[in-house]
Design a protein around this motif. Structure first.
Motif, PDB file in Angstrom:
ATOM      1  N   MET A 105      26.868   3.106  -5.475  1.00 47.10           N
ATOM      2  CA  MET A 105      26.096   1.985  -4.683  1.00 47.10           C
ATOM      3  C   MET A 105      24.827   1.876  -5.409  1.00 47.10           C
ATOM      4  N   THR A 106      24.770   0.631  -5.598  1.00 48.01           N
ATOM      5  CA  THR A 106      23.346   0.245  -6.290  1.00 48.01           C
ATOM      6  C   THR A 106      22.316  -0.840  -5.256  1.00 48.01           C
ATOM      7  N   VAL A 107      21.304  -1.214  -5.435  1.00 46.67           N
ATOM      8  CA  VAL A 107      20.292  -1.647  -5.093  1.00 46.67           C
ATOM      9  C   VAL A 107      20.397  -2.732  -5.933  1.00 46.67           C
ATOM     10  N   GLU A 108      20.897  -3.930  -5.492  1.00 40.21           N
ATOM     11  CA  GLU A 108      20.190  -5.219  -5.751  1.00 40.21           C
ATOM     12  C   GLU A 108      19.323  -6.022  -5.468  1.00 40.21           C
ATOM     13  N   MET A 109      18.800  -5.564  -4.752  1.00 39.63           N
ATOM     14  CA  MET A 109      17.229  -6.048  -4.573  1.00 39.63           C
ATOM     15  C   MET A 109      16.135  -4.664  -4.346  1.00 39.63           C
ATOM     16  N   ASP A 110      14.532  -5.088  -5.466  1.00 34.72           N
ATOM     17  CA  ASP A 110      14.226  -3.837  -4.348  1.00 34.72           C
ATOM     18  C   ASP A 110      12.614  -4.291  -3.584  1.00 34.72           C
ATOM     19  N   ALA A 111      11.609  -3.121  -3.657  1.00 36.47           N
ATOM     20  CA  ALA A 111      11.362  -3.552  -1.788  1.00 36.47           C
ATOM     21  C   ALA A 111       9.862  -5.058  -2.189  1.00 36.47           C
ATOM     22  N   GLN A 112       9.514  -5.499  -3.662  1.00 32.77           N
ATOM     23  CA  GLN A 112       9.044  -6.639  -4.333  1.00 32.77           C
ATOM     24  C   GLN A 112       9.885  -7.783  -4.253  1.00 32.77           C
ATOM     25  N   ALA A 113      11.114  -7.942  -4.888  1.00 31.71           N
ATOM     26  CA  ALA A 113      12.378  -8.519  -3.956  1.00 31.71           C
ATOM     27  C   ALA A 113      12.687  -9.016  -3.235  1.00 31.71           C
ATOM     28  N   LEU A 114      12.370  -8.190  -2.504  1.00 30.01           N
ATOM     29  CA  LEU A 114      13.017  -8.936  -0.747  1.00 30.01           C
ATOM     30  C   LEU A 114      11.867  -8.876  -0.003  1.00 30.01           C
ATOM     31  N   GLU A 115      10.549  -8.792   0.137  1.00 30.84           N
ATOM     32  CA  GLU A 115       9.860  -9.241  -0.049  1.00 30.84           C
ATOM     33  C   GLU A 115       9.326 -10.609  -0.421  1.00 30.84           C
ATOM     34  N   GLY A 116       9.391 -10.817  -1.405  1.00 31.22           N
ATOM     35  CA  GLY A 116       9.163 -12.193  -2.070  1.00 31.22           C
ATOM     36  C   GLY A 116      10.253 -13.124  -1.172  1.00 31.22           C
ATOM     37  N   PHE A 117      11.771 -12.856  -1.606  1.00 32.99           N
ATOM     38  CA  PHE A 117      12.959 -13.586  -0.441  1.00 32.99           C
ATOM     39  C   PHE A 117      12.074 -13.852   1.061  1.00 32.99           C
ATOM     40  N   LEU A 118      11.874 -13.357   1.620  1.00 30.48           N
ATOM     41  CA  LEU A 118      11.159 -12.983   3.015  1.00 30.48           C
ATOM     42  C   LEU A 118      10.164 -14.228   2.864  1.00 30.48           C
ATOM     43  N   ALA A 119       8.964 -14.414   2.126  1.00 25.78           N
ATOM     44  CA  ALA A 119       8.545 -14.967   2.242  1.00 25.78           C
ATOM     45  C   ALA A 119       8.443 -16.634   1.471  1.00 25.78           C
ATOM     46  N   GLU A 120       9.788 -16.691   0.663  1.00 26.62           N
ATOM     47  CA  GLU A 120      10.666 -17.996   0.718  1.00 26.62           C
ATOM     48  C   GLU A 120      11.097 -18.592   1.364  1.00 26.62           C
ATOM     49  N   ALA A 121      11.716 -17.747   1.684  1.00 24.57           N
ATOM     50  CA  ALA A 121      13.235 -17.559   2.885  1.00 24.57           C
ATOM     51  C   ALA A 121      12.940 -17.977   4.173  1.00 24.57           C
ATOM     52  N   PHE A 122      11.502 -17.512   5.251  1.00 23.14           N
ATOM     53  CA  PHE A 122      11.473 -16.762   6.054  1.00 23.14           C
ATOM     54  C   PHE A 122       9.709 -16.959   6.542  1.00 23.14           C
ATOM     55  N   PRO A 123       9.224 -17.857   5.665  1.00 20.01           N
ATOM     56  CA  PRO A 123       7.581 -17.620   5.610  1.00 20.01           C
ATOM     57  C   PRO A 123       7.423 -17.346   7.183  1.00 20.01           C
ATOM     58  N   GLN A 124       7.493 -17.951   8.266  1.00 16.76           N
ATOM     59  CA  GLN A 124       7.070 -17.987   9.761  1.00 16.76           C
ATOM     60  C   GLN A 124       6.807 -15.863   9.359  1.00 16.76           C
ATOM     61  N   VAL A 125       7.751 -15.458   9.507  1.00 20.68           N
ATOM     62  CA  VAL A 125       7.587 -13.520   9.873  1.00 20.68           C
ATOM     63  C   VAL A 125       6.721 -13.473   8.576  1.00 20.68           C
ATOM     64  N   ALA A 126       7.079 -13.871   7.397  1.00 20.38           N
ATOM     65  CA  ALA A 126       7.142 -12.920   5.777  1.00 20.38           C
ATOM     66  C   ALA A 126       5.858 -12.005   6.151  1.00 20.38           C
ATOM     67  N   GLY A 127       4.645 -12.769   6.536  1.00 21.73           N
ATOM     68  CA  GLY A 127       3.388 -11.566   6.157  1.00 21.73           C
ATOM     69  C   GLY A 127       3.363 -10.346   7.631  1.00 21.73           C
ATOM     70  N   ASP A 128       4.570 -10.797   8.467  1.00 22.94           N
ATOM     71  CA  ASP A 128       4.874  -9.241   9.897  1.00 22.94           C
ATOM     72  C   ASP A 128       5.041  -8.072   9.256  1.00 22.94           C
ATOM     73  N   PHE A 129       5.655  -8.640   7.740  1.00 25.25           N
ATOM     74  CA  PHE A 129       6.316  -7.166   8.066  1.00 25.25           C
ATOM     75  C   PHE A 129       6.193  -6.433   6.409  1.00 25.25           C
ATOM     76  N   ARG A 130       6.708  -4.895   5.978  1.00 26.80           N
ATOM     77  CA  ARG A 130       5.768  -5.021   4.884  1.00 26.80           C
ATOM     78  C   ARG A 130       7.407  -3.593   4.403  1.00 26.80           C
ATOM     79  N   ILE A 131       7.950  -3.512   3.285  1.00 28.61           N
ATOM     80  CA  ILE A 131       9.264  -3.232   3.105  1.00 28.61           C
ATOM     81  C   ILE A 131       8.568  -1.356   2.329  1.00 28.61           C
TER      82      ILE A 131
END
Length: 141
Positions: free
Chosen positions: A1-27
């Protein structure tokens, strides 16, 4: 089982797709079956008495499983929560971030099932436990 997205990619996705909550979370950590995410508690997350609100803890659990699914599948924005059960077990410690450990129990073609344990930063005591199911859209949706 592999990881397709690392922490940086996931945080970037959150910032783009869900900017209303992106700054609330850190992976904090990303593994194939496990993800650790922090809720950076702010005034908007508190209820009277200075404790973290139930809706904020629900959001942390929900985001935790969502990110765990994305880490494995890649950016599937349309994956949605279909079920959640959460137990609030004790009051979070005042003035501390919350740390959620999300574990994928099953990742199928259509559904993902996971559990989340939430703790106050620096404590081993669980403040909430959640079980979530996500629906995964068909490829190409």
């Amino acid at each position: 089982m592999t990881v397709e997205m690392d922490a940086q990619a996931l945080e970037g996705f959150l910032a783009e797709a869900f900017p209303q909550v992106a700054g609330d979370f850190r992976i904090e950590e990303v593994e194939a079956e496990r993800l650790v995410v922090r809720l950076i508690t702010q005034g908007k997350h508190l209820r009277p008495g200075g404790t973290v609100s139930g809706p904020s803890m629900f959001a942390l659990a929900d985001v935790g499983i969502y990110l765990a699914v994305l880490a494995r599948l890649g950016p599937v924005a349309l994956a949605v929560t279909t079920n959640c059960s959460i137990d609030f077990m004790r009051k979070p410690e005042a003035g501390k971030d919350l740390i959620a450990e999300a574990r994928l129990l099953k990742l199928g073609r259509v559904l993902a099932v996971g559990d989340v344990l939430i703790r106050s930063e620096g404590s081993d005591k669980v403040v909430a436990r959640a079980s979530l199911t996500y629906s995964i859209p068909p490829a190409g949706s």
